[in-house]
Design a protein around this motif. Structure first.
Motif, PDB file in Angstrom:
ATOM      1  N   ASN A  24       0.835  -1.321   0.030  1.00  0.00           N
ATOM      2  CA  ASN A  24       0.000  -0.033  -0.025  1.00  0.00           C
ATOM      3  C   ASN A  24       0.959   1.195  -0.016  1.00  0.00           C
ATOM      4  N   ALA A  26       2.702   3.451  -2.502  1.00  0.00           N
ATOM      5  CA  ALA A  26       3.173   3.559  -3.949  1.00  0.00           C
ATOM      6  C   ALA A  26       4.585   4.203  -4.106  1.00  0.00           C
ATOM      7  N   TRP A  27       4.788   5.134  -3.260  1.00  0.00           N
ATOM      8  CA  TRP A  27       6.132   5.876  -3.386  1.00  0.00           C
ATOM      9  C   TRP A  27       7.264   4.880  -3.069  1.00  0.00           C
ATOM     10  N   SER A  29       7.180   1.551  -3.315  1.00  0.00           N
ATOM     11  CA  SER A  29       7.388   0.561  -4.148  1.00  0.00           C
ATOM     12  C   SER A  29       8.054   1.209  -5.584  1.00  0.00           C
ATOM     13  N   THR A  30       7.811   2.333  -5.889  1.00  0.00           N
ATOM     14  CA  THR A  30       8.215   2.983  -7.144  1.00  0.00           C
ATOM     15  C   THR A  30       9.723   3.168  -6.857  1.00  0.00           C
ATOM     16  N   TYR A  74       7.197   9.794 -12.139  1.00  0.00           N
ATOM     17  CA  TYR A  74       7.156  10.245 -10.743  1.00  0.00           C
ATOM     18  C   TYR A  74       7.880  11.050 -10.046  1.00  0.00           C
ATOM     19  N   THR A 120       5.833  -4.166 -10.239  1.00  0.00           N
ATOM     20  CA  THR A 120       4.924  -3.291 -11.313  1.00  0.00           C
ATOM     21  C   THR A 120       3.614  -3.631 -11.060  1.00  0.00           C
ATOM     22  N   ARG A 123       1.668  -2.842  -7.746  1.00  0.00           N
ATOM     23  CA  ARG A 123       1.318  -1.439  -7.707  1.00  0.00           C
ATOM     24  C   ARG A 123       0.022  -1.377  -8.469  1.00  0.00           C
ATOM     25  N   ILE A 127      -3.376  -0.094  -6.546  1.00  0.00           N
ATOM     26  CA  ILE A 127      -3.952   1.011  -7.053  1.00  0.00           C
ATOM     27  C   ILE A 127      -5.462   0.597  -7.132  1.00  0.00           C
ATOM     28  N   ALA A 147       0.432   3.639 -13.653  1.00  0.00           N
ATOM     29  CA  ALA A 147       0.799   2.103 -13.101  1.00  0.00           C
ATOM     30  C   ALA A 147       0.690   1.300 -14.299  1.00  0.00           C
TER      31      ALA A 147
END
Length: 168
Positions: A24, A26-27, A29-30, A74, A120, A123, A127, A147
């Protein structure tokens, strides 16, 4: 040569740890994805330099394109002190595998490719769940669209790299 069973077990364990830690987020995991793609790109760059007659440069370009797409969209930090836990995760999983478990570049690249594809896809799934739980909005759908784009770009880059690696 690293045994396939070793690679498979390590990859599945790594996926579990990453999923539990960053599903949960996103930042983070990116940020992790960018580090993984950076490593893959540098691997293929080194391999291309040591084998200039091969087609390894194609793999490097494919990965570089995916990396630029993700990191450019991003502007996600990878070396910010707020992301030290991501760097620690990356080191614990990737660097540990490369230095302590694996004894060949092919296994390293298989691990990296598996991790990148997993992150990926994770993500996109996270989302989608977020939108279902909190309700739709234009910004959320845009986030999901990006994503999904990243997922396809990374999948294509890794597929290209795998084809080059297998045929070189």
């Amino acid at each position: 040569m690293t045994a396939y069973s070793t690679l498979e077990t390590y990859l599945e364990t790594a996926k579990e740890v990453i999923g539990e830690s960053y599903y949960n987020d996103a930042w983070r995991s990116t940020s992790l994805l960018i580090q993984i793609l950076n490593k893959m790109e540098s691997y293929f760059g080194s391999l291309a330099q040591s084998n200039p007659d091969g087609d390894l440069y194609t793999a490097e370009i494919a990965l570089s394109s995916a990396l630029n797409l993700v990191s450019g969209a991003y502007n996600c930090p990878v070396d910010d002190e707020r992301f030290e836990d991501v760097e620690a995760m990356y080191n614990a999983i990737v660097n540990n595998f490369i230095t302590e478990v694996s004894d060949d570049a092919t296994a390293d690249l298989c691990l990296l490719g598996g991790l990148a594809n997993f992150v990926t896809s994770m993500r996109v799934h996270a989302i989608s769940n977020y939108i279902e739980e909190t309700g739709p909005s234009e910004a959320k759908f845009e986030m999901l669209k990006l994503a999904k784009r990243d997922d396809k770009a990374v999948e294509l880059a890794i597929s290209t790299a795998a084809d080059v690696l297998l045929n070189d």
